[in-house]
Design an enzyme around this catalytic site. Sequence first.
Site, mmCIF file in Angstrom:
data_model
loop_
_atom_site.group_PDB
_atom_site.id
_atom_site.type_symbol
_atom_site.label_atom_id
_atom_site.label_comp_id
_atom_site.label_asym_id
_atom_site.label_seq_id
_atom_site.Cartn_x
_atom_site.Cartn_y
_atom_site.Cartn_z
ATOM 1 N N TYR A 149 -126.167 52.593 5.212
ATOM 2 C CA TYR A 149 -127.036 53.593 5.848
ATOM 3 C C TYR A 149 -126.197 54.715 6.457
ATOM 4 C CZ TYR A 149 -130.730 55.445 8.917
ATOM 5 O OH TYR A 149 -131.646 56.244 9.560
ATOM 6 N N GLU A 151 -122.977 55.624 6.157
ATOM 7 C CA GLU A 151 -122.146 56.436 5.258
ATOM 8 C C GLU A 151 -123.009 57.184 4.245
ATOM 9 O OE1 GLU A 151 -119.226 57.213 5.819
ATOM 10 O OE2 GLU A 151 -118.257 55.608 6.914
ATOM 11 N N GLY A 152 -124.126 56.600 3.858
ATOM 12 C CA GLY A 152 -125.067 57.300 2.962
ATOM 13 C C GLY A 152 -125.553 58.575 3.625
HETATM 14 N N1 NAD Z 1 -137.313 56.413 13.198
HETATM 15 C C1 NAD Z 1 -136.116 56.644 13.693
HETATM 16 O O1 NAD Z 1 -135.809 56.243 14.810
HETATM 17 C C2 NAD Z 1 -135.109 57.437 12.895
HETATM 18 C C3 NAD Z 1 -133.864 57.710 13.494
HETATM 19 C C4 NAD Z 1 -132.928 58.431 12.762
HETATM 20 C C5 NAD Z 1 -133.222 58.882 11.499
HETATM 21 N N2 NAD Z 1 -134.425 58.614 10.950
HETATM 22 C C6 NAD Z 1 -134.668 59.071 9.579
HETATM 23 O O2 NAD Z 1 -135.981 59.593 9.452
HETATM 24 C C7 NAD Z 1 -136.506 59.245 8.168
HETATM 25 C C8 NAD Z 1 -137.831 58.538 8.319
HETATM 26 O O3 NAD Z 1 -137.660 57.338 9.040
HETATM 27 P P1 NAD Z 1 -138.866 56.372 9.440
HETATM 28 O O4 NAD Z 1 -138.546 55.805 10.750
HETATM 29 O O5 NAD Z 1 -140.141 57.076 9.233
HETATM 30 O O6 NAD Z 1 -138.672 55.207 8.381
HETATM 31 P P2 NAD Z 1 -139.709 54.585 7.318
HETATM 32 O O7 NAD Z 1 -139.025 53.447 6.672
HETATM 33 O O8 NAD Z 1 -141.023 54.340 7.977
HETATM 34 O O9 NAD Z 1 -139.882 55.779 6.305
HETATM 35 C C9 NAD Z 1 -139.043 56.003 5.197
HETATM 36 C C10 NAD Z 1 -139.927 56.340 4.008
HETATM 37 O O10 NAD Z 1 -139.091 56.599 2.877
HETATM 38 C C11 NAD Z 1 -139.626 55.927 1.758
HETATM 39 N N3 NAD Z 1 -138.542 55.684 0.802
HETATM 40 C C12 NAD Z 1 -137.479 54.839 0.950
HETATM 41 N N4 NAD Z 1 -136.693 54.893 -0.143
HETATM 42 C C13 NAD Z 1 -137.266 55.801 -0.985
HETATM 43 C C14 NAD Z 1 -136.931 56.265 -2.285
HETATM 44 N N5 NAD Z 1 -135.834 55.851 -2.928
HETATM 45 N N6 NAD Z 1 -137.760 57.184 -2.860
HETATM 46 C C15 NAD Z 1 -138.892 57.608 -2.239
HETATM 47 N N7 NAD Z 1 -139.249 57.190 -1.007
HETATM 48 C C16 NAD Z 1 -138.440 56.286 -0.394
HETATM 49 C C17 NAD Z 1 -140.236 54.654 2.316
HETATM 50 O O11 NAD Z 1 -141.171 54.044 1.468
HETATM 51 C C18 NAD Z 1 -140.852 55.182 3.621
HETATM 52 O O12 NAD Z 1 -142.154 55.681 3.421
HETATM 53 C C19 NAD Z 1 -135.432 58.405 7.473
HETATM 54 O O13 NAD Z 1 -134.682 59.222 6.624
HETATM 55 C C20 NAD Z 1 -134.580 57.916 8.607
HETATM 56 O O14 NAD Z 1 -133.266 57.664 8.201
HETATM 57 C C21 NAD Z 1 -135.379 57.895 11.626
#
Ligand code: NAD
Length: 316
Positions: A149, A151-152
């Site tokens: 996560y 490093e990605g």
């Molecule tokens: N919620 C947090 O606290 C937080 C903190 C830092 C960063 N983020 C970033 O915000 C974004 C959203 O996070 P979230 O909390 O809503 O997580 P979440 O898991 O609820 O949402 C991620 C969404 O991406 C979709 N997804 C995953 N892999 C995919 C792929 N290969 N192709 C298409 N869709 C794909 C999932 O089905 C999901 O709907 C993420 O990128 C996360 O890294 C969130």
Amino acid sequence: MTNPYAKRIMVTGGAGFVGSFLCERLLESGADVLCVDNFFTGTRSNIVHLMGNPQFELLRHDVTFPLYVEVDEIYNLACPASPVHYQFDPVQTTKTSVHGAINVLGLAKRTRAKILQASTSEVYGDPAVHPQTEDYWGNVNTIGPRSCYDEGKRCAETLFFDYYRQHKVKIKIARIFNTYGPRMHPDDGRVVSNFIMQALRGEAITIYGDGQQTRSFCYVSDLIDGLIRLMATPDEVTGPINIGNPGEFTIKELAETILELTGSKSELIFKPLPQDDPKQRQPDITRAQQILGWEPTIKLREGLTKSIPYFKSLVG
Ligand SMILES: NC(=O)c1ccc[n+]([C@@H]2O[C@H](COP(=O)([O-])OP(=O)(O)OC[C@H]3O[C@@H](n4cnc5c(N)ncnc54)[C@H](O)[C@@H]3O)[C@@H](O)[C@H]2O)c1
């Protein structure tokens, strides 16, 4: 009637926790919204209320494969965000961040769309600087269980800046800190959802370590506000910009507040810290305040009070 001149905005990961609120807010602003999601962690129930809106479109698609659509703006949120989910298939997690970034950046290049990356405070790793400013390069393990996560996401930031320098793509990078609210996954192991579910089920609340490690928690509506403001900045504003709530709480304080708000009698139990768990995390949001005129408005108690009914509805 739909508006033929409406802005066309793509939200990858739009069926997830944050993405579904973003789609909602963009629709309210009059935009056409294309939600792209492979439903790995996202669900239809998060967006079912948007399905009848003629300006909302849903596409089941995995961002690790290229996508050809016409859009004006892209919010790239696709990526599982909790350790339970991103460690389930770590290779796919890295692919989602890295191949996903290449695909959406390619799309932005072709369509000349503005593109915003949902990056993360995890790029700072276990930080040696506190609070974290955007010019801190981070302290990240390249080979640990969280690295897929961290490093990605770091590599995705690199790609965004290379597309910016090399291809003049209009980029925006938001470094998001812990965010919580309704529609979080109830059993994803994230601390807020974990504690609320344990409290509501009357189970013991598990604290990893001694509970003195601190976190900052941002309510989801504040985050969405920050993301939309960042997208609206002039082209020269690329970020990265921290978006989070600097209010710092120990994990033990969080547990105690949740016990109080849920009226739960659950006991607190302490377990060993997982590997690479950061001890302290707090955003410096000076850039967000100065550049976006943004700061969070929802205090932890208020946000928890808004979130608890959602978790209650899951417990029944
Ligand atoms: N919620 C947090 O606290 C937080 C903190 C830092 C960063 N983020 C970033 O915000 C974004 C959203 O996070 P979230 O909390 O809503 O997580 P979440 O898991 O609820 O949402 C991620 C969404 O991406 C979709 N997804 C995953 N892999 C995919 C792929 N290969 N192709 C298409 N869709 C794909 C999932 O089905 C999901 O709907 C993420 O990128 C996360 O890294 C969130």
